[in-house]
Scaffold this active site. Structure first.
Site, PDB file in Angstrom:
ATOM      1  N   HIS A  52       0.820  -1.216   0.000  1.00 50.93           N
ATOM      2  CA  HIS A  52       0.000   0.000   0.000  1.00 50.93           C
ATOM      3  C   HIS A  52       0.852   1.264   0.000  1.00 50.93           C
ATOM      4  O   HIS A  52       0.445   2.289  -0.540  1.00 50.93           O
ATOM      5  CB  HIS A  52      -0.968  -0.028   1.178  1.00 50.93           C
ATOM      6  CG  HIS A  52      -2.043  -1.052   1.013  1.00 50.93           C
ATOM      7  ND1 HIS A  52      -1.956  -2.316   1.537  1.00 50.93           N
ATOM      8  CD2 HIS A  52      -3.218  -1.012   0.344  1.00 50.93           C
ATOM      9  CE1 HIS A  52      -3.026  -3.013   1.218  1.00 50.93           C
ATOM     10  NE2 HIS A  52      -3.814  -2.249   0.485  1.00 50.93           N
ATOM     11  N   HIS A 103      -2.603  -5.247  -6.524  1.00 46.91           N
ATOM     12  CA  HIS A 103      -2.711  -6.508  -5.799  1.00 46.91           C
ATOM     13  C   HIS A 103      -4.149  -6.986  -5.776  1.00 46.91           C
ATOM     14  O   HIS A 103      -5.084  -6.221  -5.993  1.00 46.91           O
ATOM     15  CB  HIS A 103      -2.167  -6.369  -4.373  1.00 46.91           C
ATOM     16  CG  HIS A 103      -2.878  -5.331  -3.560  1.00 46.91           C
ATOM     17  ND1 HIS A 103      -2.654  -3.976  -3.714  1.00 46.91           N
ATOM     18  CD2 HIS A 103      -3.821  -5.439  -2.589  1.00 46.91           C
ATOM     19  CE1 HIS A 103      -3.418  -3.301  -2.873  1.00 46.91           C
ATOM     20  NE2 HIS A 103      -4.148  -4.171  -2.184  1.00 46.91           N
ATOM     21  N   CYS A 121     -14.146  -6.762   3.558  1.00 45.44           N
ATOM     22  CA  CYS A 121     -13.179  -6.586   2.480  1.00 45.44           C
ATOM     23  C   CYS A 121     -11.799  -6.917   3.014  1.00 45.44           C
ATOM     24  O   CYS A 121     -11.474  -6.603   4.146  1.00 45.44           O
ATOM     25  CB  CYS A 121     -13.217  -5.180   1.911  1.00 45.44           C
ATOM     26  SG  CYS A 121     -13.787  -3.908   3.019  1.00 45.44           S
ATOM     27  N   HIS A 181      -7.857  -9.219   1.622  1.00 41.40           N
ATOM     28  CA  HIS A 181      -6.950  -9.650   0.570  1.00 41.40           C
ATOM     29  C   HIS A 181      -6.721 -11.151   0.633  1.00 41.40           C
ATOM     30  O   HIS A 181      -6.459 -11.680   1.711  1.00 41.40           O
ATOM     31  CB  HIS A 181      -5.583  -8.969   0.740  1.00 41.40           C
ATOM     32  CG  HIS A 181      -5.652  -7.495   0.838  1.00 41.40           C
ATOM     33  ND1 HIS A 181      -5.736  -6.833   2.054  1.00 41.40           N
ATOM     34  CD2 HIS A 181      -5.658  -6.540  -0.122  1.00 41.40           C
ATOM     35  CE1 HIS A 181      -5.779  -5.531   1.826  1.00 41.40           C
ATOM     36  NE2 HIS A 181      -5.737  -5.327   0.523  1.00 41.40           N
ATOM     37  N   GLU A 221     -14.032 -11.058  10.768  1.00 48.17           N
ATOM     38  CA  GLU A 221     -14.503  -9.680  10.904  1.00 48.17           C
ATOM     39  C   GLU A 221     -15.919  -9.598  11.448  1.00 48.17           C
ATOM     40  O   GLU A 221     -16.188  -8.807  12.354  1.00 48.17           O
ATOM     41  CB  GLU A 221     -14.438  -8.943   9.558  1.00 48.17           C
ATOM     42  CG  GLU A 221     -13.048  -8.602   9.121  1.00 48.17           C
ATOM     43  CD  GLU A 221     -13.009  -7.668   7.924  1.00 48.17           C
ATOM     44  OE1 GLU A 221     -14.023  -6.986   7.639  1.00 48.17           O
ATOM     45  OE2 GLU A 221     -11.949  -7.617   7.277  1.00 48.17           O
ATOM     46  N   GLU A 234      -4.295   2.640  -2.522  1.00 44.78           N
ATOM     47  CA  GLU A 234      -5.046   1.407  -2.731  1.00 44.78           C
ATOM     48  C   GLU A 234      -5.148   1.206  -4.238  1.00 44.78           C
ATOM     49  O   GLU A 234      -5.729   2.034  -4.939  1.00 44.78           O
ATOM     50  CB  GLU A 234      -6.437   1.545  -2.110  1.00 44.78           C
ATOM     51  CG  GLU A 234      -7.179   0.262  -1.957  1.00 44.78           C
ATOM     52  CD  GLU A 234      -6.681  -0.610  -0.821  1.00 44.78           C
ATOM     53  OE1 GLU A 234      -5.596  -1.217  -0.973  1.00 44.78           O
ATOM     54  OE2 GLU A 234      -7.359  -0.689   0.209  1.00 44.78           O
ATOM     55  N   GLU A 276      -6.144  -1.952  -6.447  1.00 50.55           N
ATOM     56  CA  GLU A 276      -6.624  -3.313  -6.257  1.00 50.55           C
ATOM     57  C   GLU A 276      -7.350  -3.872  -7.467  1.00 50.55           C
ATOM     58  O   GLU A 276      -8.083  -3.153  -8.148  1.00 50.55           O
ATOM     59  CB  GLU A 276      -7.564  -3.382  -5.042  1.00 50.55           C
ATOM     60  CG  GLU A 276      -6.851  -3.113  -3.743  1.00 50.55           C
ATOM     61  CD  GLU A 276      -7.690  -3.395  -2.523  1.00 50.55           C
ATOM     62  OE1 GLU A 276      -7.081  -3.611  -1.468  1.00 50.55           O
ATOM     63  OE2 GLU A 276      -8.931  -3.384  -2.608  1.00 50.55           O
TER      64      GLU A 276
END
Length: 172
Positions: A24, A30, A65, A67, A85, A110, A112
């Site tokens: 980041h 990514h 959200c 990764h 979460e 960010e 993505e």
């Protein structure tokens, strides 16, 4: 060892791995995922990110959200992170993918390749307070209006993904 994020090209082909904060800081493309969980009334479950998150703390976001990481299948990570979460799991299915790039607070970027998933759940989550400060069910119409009127209350990627999400679920 820190979890390694999956670096990709514009076609979502892996190009390497990197530590989350460094990825980041350098603004490297990514792989990521966003989960949108709806209930039987068609309301969307939102989470308010904990204030201590490394970026976008205190902002409202989609249900979950995160990764995918090196060495773990993407759907495994999706379900694991939803449970970590929000305190529940549910059936999920892929809806669409998109690429976005934005500058965040703390001099982070960010960038993505975001895979969006749909889940169905009728219940009350039990969120992890280290990840989630609050949660609520909201109608899609109310969210659309509030995103337009109060965009600074929401994470950037929700504003990018929500219009595509509306189109996809209207076709289901």
């Amino acid at each position: 060892m820190m979890d390694q994020l999956i670096l990709v090209d514009e076609k979502d082909q892996p190009t390497g791995f990197g530590e989350k904060l460094e990825v980041h800081q350098k603004g490297l493309l990514h792989r990521a995922f966003s989960i949108f969980v709806i209930n039987s009334q068609g309301d969307l479950l939102l989470q308010k990110r904990a204030d201590n998150k490394y970026h976008s703390g205190g902002l409202w976001a989609n249900t979950c959200c995160s990764h995918p990481i090196k060495g773990e299948g993407q759907e495994t990570t999706v379900l694991r992170r939803l449970n970590e979460e929000m305190g529940f799991t549910c059936p999920i299915k892929p809806l669409f993918s998109f690429v976005y790039k934005t500058t965040l607070d703390n001099d982070l970027t960010e960038y993505e390749y975001d895979h969006v998933y749909l889940g169905h759940f009728d219940g009350s989550p039990s969120p992890n307070p280290n990840e989630v400060a609050d949660w609520k069910w909201v109608s899609l119409a109310d969210l659309k209006t509030d995103l337009a009127q109060n965009p600074k209350k929401y994470v950037f990627w929700l504003s990018e993904a929500f219009p595509k999400f509306e189109v996809e679920i209207s076709n289901l």
